[in-house]
Write a protein that holds these residues in place. Sequence first.
Motif, PDB file in Angstrom:
ATOM      1  N   UNK A  63     -22.630 -42.337 -23.314  1.00 21.32           N
ATOM      2  CA  UNK A  63     -22.983 -42.362 -21.879  1.00 21.32           C
ATOM      3  C   UNK A  63     -21.954 -43.158 -21.093  1.00 21.32           C
TER       4      UNK A  63
ATOM      5  N   UNK B 174     -25.507 -43.232 -28.435  1.00 18.25           N
ATOM      6  CA  UNK B 174     -25.879 -42.593 -27.154  1.00 18.25           C
ATOM      7  C   UNK B 174     -25.378 -43.429 -25.986  1.00 18.25           C
ATOM      8  N   UNK B 175     -25.580 -44.748 -26.094  1.00 19.53           N
ATOM      9  CA  UNK B 175     -25.136 -45.641 -24.999  1.00 19.53           C
ATOM     10  C   UNK B 175     -23.619 -45.579 -24.850  1.00 19.53           C
TER      11      UNK B 175
ATOM     12  N   UNK C 221     -33.219 -48.043 -23.798  1.00 14.96           N
ATOM     13  CA  UNK C 221     -31.949 -48.218 -23.068  1.00 14.96           C
ATOM     14  C   UNK C 221     -31.073 -46.996 -23.200  1.00 14.96           C
ATOM     15  N   UNK C 222     -30.981 -46.481 -24.401  1.00 14.56           N
ATOM     16  CA  UNK C 222     -30.137 -45.298 -24.657  1.00 14.56           C
ATOM     17  C   UNK C 222     -30.655 -44.103 -23.872  1.00 14.56           C
TER      18      UNK C 222
ATOM     19  N   UNK D 153     -35.546 -52.425 -31.638  1.00 17.76           N
ATOM     20  CA  UNK D 153     -35.270 -50.996 -31.794  1.00 17.76           C
ATOM     21  C   UNK D 153     -35.792 -50.216 -30.588  1.00 17.76           C
TER      22      UNK D 153
ATOM     23  N   UNK E 247     -30.745 -48.535 -35.256  1.00 11.49           N
ATOM     24  CA  UNK E 247     -29.891 -48.952 -34.122  1.00 11.49           C
ATOM     25  C   UNK E 247     -28.733 -47.997 -33.857  1.00 11.49           C
TER      26      UNK E 247
ATOM     27  N   UNK F 161     -26.938 -38.337 -12.486  1.00 13.77           N
ATOM     28  CA  UNK F 161     -25.718 -38.478 -11.677  1.00 13.77           C
ATOM     29  C   UNK F 161     -24.894 -37.194 -11.697  1.00 13.77           C
ATOM     30  N   UNK F 162     -24.822 -36.582 -12.878  1.00 16.30           N
ATOM     31  CA  UNK F 162     -24.048 -35.338 -12.998  1.00 16.30           C
ATOM     32  C   UNK F 162     -24.645 -34.251 -12.109  1.00 16.30           C
TER      33      UNK F 162
ATOM     34  N   UNK G 239     -33.639 -50.874 -27.510  1.00 10.51           N
ATOM     35  CA  UNK G 239     -32.370 -50.160 -27.655  1.00 10.51           C
ATOM     36  C   UNK G 239     -32.540 -48.663 -27.433  1.00 10.51           C
TER      37      UNK G 239
ATOM     38  N   UNK H 177     -29.854 -44.597 -20.188  1.00 12.28           N
ATOM     39  CA  UNK H 177     -28.430 -44.331 -19.938  1.00 12.28           C
ATOM     40  C   UNK H 177     -28.145 -42.839 -19.883  1.00 12.28           C
ATOM     41  N   UNK H 178     -28.680 -42.148 -20.893  1.00 14.47           N
ATOM     42  CA  UNK H 178     -28.445 -40.705 -20.982  1.00 14.47           C
ATOM     43  C   UNK H 178     -29.035 -39.992 -19.768  1.00 14.47           C
TER      44      UNK H 178
ATOM     45  N   UNK I  44     -26.909 -40.691 -16.635  1.00 12.81           N
ATOM     46  CA  UNK I  44     -25.700 -39.849 -16.625  1.00 12.81           C
ATOM     47  C   UNK I  44     -26.062 -38.419 -16.241  1.00 12.81           C
TER      48      UNK I  44
END
Lengths: 176, 244
Positions: free
Chosen positions: B32, B28-29, A26-27, A20, B22, A37-38, A23, A30-31, A34
Amino acid sequence: MNNDINLVKKNVDGADNRKTKILRNGAIAFALLIAILSIILFVLSRRNSLESIKKEQNTVLQNITFLEEKAAKFDLINDRIRNIEKVLDARKNYIETVNTIIQEVPNDASVVFVSIDKGVILMTISSASLLSINEFLDRFIGIAEEKHVIKDTTIESLTINSQSERYLLSIKAKLL
Amino acid sequence: MNKKTNIDINTVKLLYHNNRNYILPIVVILVSLFLFIKFIIPQMVALSETQELIKTENEKLEILRNNLNLLSNANEQTLDSQLAVTTEALPTNKDFAGILNAVSLAANRTGVFLGDFEFQVGDVSKDNPQIPLSPSLELVLTVRGGVKPTLNFINELYRSVPVSEVLTLEINDTVALLTTSFYYKTYPKTGFSYNVPLKPLSKRSLDTINEISSWNNPSNFEGPVTINASPSATPVASPSASSQ
């Protein structure tokens, strides 16, 4: 009641916790990626905007328009000089070569005919002495060998004018 | 064997309950990834294209700035004199008067006498095959004065404006027959473009202009140049009439 049947998990074990966490991290990554980059793209697209360059171009163009006459003159001078240089580079000046040859004519001989056409010189000298004619011939060949201003020398004719009792030598060569 | 699976609301609730930790990160991933593919990548491509365009426009701007600099610093009088010198050396049309004056001046300076001369009208429109870009006007002229003076005359002619070239030469005792080409060039039809970089005159070009400036120029002499005409010389037909 059977204790083995239990649809609700009682304990979350350590492995699940780790999954968990990975994950979730990671989320977030990623966010964030992004988002970063924006922002970068936004900043880059704002910087060096095409409009500002066009605006500056117009300003410079307006200033140049005041110098239009100078620009036209400048262009014409460049055109003239380019063509003059072309002509000067291509034009042949054989006079120096002819002068060099004439200087080698012995005192008791004289040049009676010179012709230059398409890079070929034809020359006739006259002298009462055959020795002078021979001397000139030697010098002429010497010019061809040493100064490299003429080549392919040929004797066209060697005649004697019975009235004036003078020898006439006609000699031909290619001018370099 | 055909197995049927029944999913009721309780099962969904149970699945949600078991996997709720999860779901949010995965959403979100996925969002993205969607944003990355749908917006970020196209934006990057567009940005790279814009950068290319900006680079090109910047180069244009640089050319314009350099041209402006060059023109601002150019001296108007120098330009005028350079234009006059180069146009006299290479006229923009068939300069019959200039040619005759140059020939006469060269004859005066070298002491030769000019005999008959005629412009080869038939060749006026032809380009010289050796110098294809510069059309020329051919002039056949007779010079009286012997070998040495004739050679001096040709030397003077080579140092006179307009630019000329002796194509053929035939000296027979005291009479010489010369075929001379006088070059001219019309102004270019394509106009000046500000987007093309203007280059300052090279050292070679400046040297050429200086050299030409030192040449014989009939227009520098006040009054008409008199012709050393030999007694056998015949009058020349009007150039304007012969050029038709």
